[in-house]
Design a protein around this motif. Structure first.
Motif, short mmCIF file in Angstrom:
data_model
loop_
_atom_site.label_atom_id
_atom_site.label_comp_id
_atom_site.label_asym_id
_atom_site.label_seq_id
_atom_site.Cartn_x
_atom_site.Cartn_y
_atom_site.Cartn_z
N LYS A 175 4.40 -9.13 -11.51
CA LYS A 175 3.05 -8.69 -11.88
C LYS A 175 2.22 -8.24 -10.68
CE LYS A 175 3.10 -11.77 -15.88
NZ LYS A 175 2.48 -12.90 -16.59
N GLY A 176 2.91 -7.81 -9.62
CA GLY A 176 2.21 -7.24 -8.48
C GLY A 176 1.52 -8.25 -7.58
N GLN A 177 1.86 -9.53 -7.71
CA GLN A 177 1.14 -10.55 -6.94
C GLN A 177 1.73 -10.80 -5.55
OE1 GLN A 177 1.27 -14.57 -8.39
NE2 GLN A 177 3.49 -14.58 -8.69
N GLU A 207 0.82 -1.22 0.00
CA GLU A 207 0.00 0.00 0.00
C GLU A 207 0.85 1.26 0.00
OE1 GLU A 207 0.71 -1.14 4.28
OE2 GLU A 207 0.25 -2.18 2.40
N ASN A 208 2.11 1.17 0.37
CA ASN A 208 3.01 2.32 0.42
C ASN A 208 3.82 2.50 -0.86
OD1 ASN A 208 3.42 0.86 3.46
ND2 ASN A 208 2.63 2.95 3.43
N VAL A 209 3.73 1.52 -1.76
CA VAL A 209 4.55 1.52 -2.97
C VAL A 209 3.74 2.03 -4.15
CG1 VAL A 209 5.94 0.08 -4.53
CG2 VAL A 209 5.89 -0.42 -2.08
N ASP A 210 4.38 2.80 -5.02
CA ASP A 210 3.73 3.27 -6.24
C ASP A 210 3.16 2.07 -7.00
OD1 ASP A 210 3.27 5.18 -8.55
OD2 ASP A 210 4.64 3.73 -9.47
N PRO A 211 1.86 2.07 -7.32
CA PRO A 211 1.23 0.90 -7.96
C PRO A 211 1.91 0.46 -9.25
CG PRO A 211 -0.45 2.45 -7.21
CD PRO A 211 0.88 3.13 -7.04
N GLU A 212 2.38 1.42 -10.04
CA GLU A 212 3.04 1.05 -11.29
C GLU A 212 4.37 0.35 -11.02
OE1 GLU A 212 1.59 1.21 -14.28
OE2 GLU A 212 -0.14 1.86 -13.07
N SER A 213 5.09 0.79 -9.99
CA SER A 213 6.34 0.12 -9.62
C SER A 213 6.07 -1.27 -9.07
CB SER A 213 7.10 0.95 -8.57
OG SER A 213 7.47 2.21 -9.07
#
Length: 302
Positions: A122-124, A110-116
């Protein structure tokens, strides 16, 4: 003893007068001053402290990849150099102990830039990072807890990218890497380090792998130990100085002569990736100790 929080920083003040300054962006330690006001860390005068980019100096935090992954099939390959921990806004969790004076910072998806975040597998991956910064009279300890709170196992690197301040790099020696397995990033060659001490007279960039945990890297200046670097559960150590040409090529490295006054000794887990199973936690730390007696922990005559 005191802990002061501002909108962007946290300041620890020990009862003996030593201080530590931590930027919430990247949970980057910016300064460690002894009671006599001696500064132990190097910070570029052009370092960006506004959250626009990673900080050049202090103790940047490298996660989940060291450098830029060379394996196109690895989940960290799409990530930029050194990952996203140093480019994220950590949450200040408050003071944990009085002696040593310690505070904690936390980082989750939740603290990390979503695109990063999407660039890592793949963000999993779901995770919680807890950084503990502990200030004692003559020492500074940084401890990281990495917890896999998701359903999938994941692999990562960790590194404390510590910029130590030195009077003049050409007078500095570093001890206790003799016989360690070394990957020289400038030569792209791996060999066993045979030098009884390391000295610096040109660009230097080596990864010492699987260094025995009891080995203490010592920064020695004209026969005097400036700083000891202790490691817990961190098998590797990067030693780096950019020297003249590379310093000139870094826009946020100032003054350009600053390479004379800094030396990175960076404990980490970077020789390979650490695999963390779902629901498990990994803990590691570095401790910087000011001063000490010269310790020879290798047989320089073998």
């Amino acid at each position: 003893m005191s802990v002061e929080e501002t909108e962007t920083e946290v300041l620890l003040t020990h009862k003996n007068g030593s201080t530590v300054r931590i930027l919430k962006f990247g949970a980057n330690v910016l300064s460690w001053q002894l009671a006599d006001k001696t500064e132990k860390l190097w910070l570029s005068t052009a370092a960006k402290l506004d959250g626009s980019k990673a900080v050049r100096g202090g103790i940047p935090l490298v996660f989940p990849v060291f450098g830029k992954s060379k394996d196109p099939d690895h989940p960290t390959f799409p990530l930029p150099q050194h990952g996203f921990a140093r480019n994220s806004h950590w949450e200040f969790l408050g003071q944990t102990t009085e002696s040593p004076l310690a505070v904690q910072f936390g980082l989750g998806p939740e603290n990390v830039d979503p695109e990063s975040l999407k660039l890592w597998d793949k963000g999993q991956n779901d995770f919680t990072l807890i950084l503990t910064v502990a200030l004692d009279e003559e020492s500074l300890k940084t401890t990281i807890d990495v917890e896999n709170t998701g359903k999938h196992d994941f692999e990562f690197n960790w590194l404390f990218h510590t910029y130590n301040r030195v009077p003049d790099i050409t007078d500095v020696l570093v001890t206790n890497f003799t016989d360690a397995k070394c990957y020289d990033q400038l030569l792209a060659e791996e060999y066993s380090e045979k030098a009884p001490i390391i000295s610096f007279h040109e660009e230097f960039d080596r990864i010492y792998k699987d260094v025995e945990q009891h080995k203490i890297a010592q920064i020695v200046d004209k026969g005097k130990v400036l700083t000891e670097v202790h490691r817990e559960n961190l098998p590797d150590c990067v030693v780096w100085n950019p020297w003249i040409k590379k310093s000139e090529g870094m826009g946020d490295f100032e003054p350009k002569s600053g390479y004379h006054n800094m030396l990175c000794i960076e404990p980490g887990h970077v020789g390979d990736f650490y695999k963390l199973a779902s629901g498990k936690k990994w803990t590691a730390s570095q401790e910087l100790v000011s001063g000490g007696e010269i310790k020879v922990q290798t047989n320089i005559f073998s």
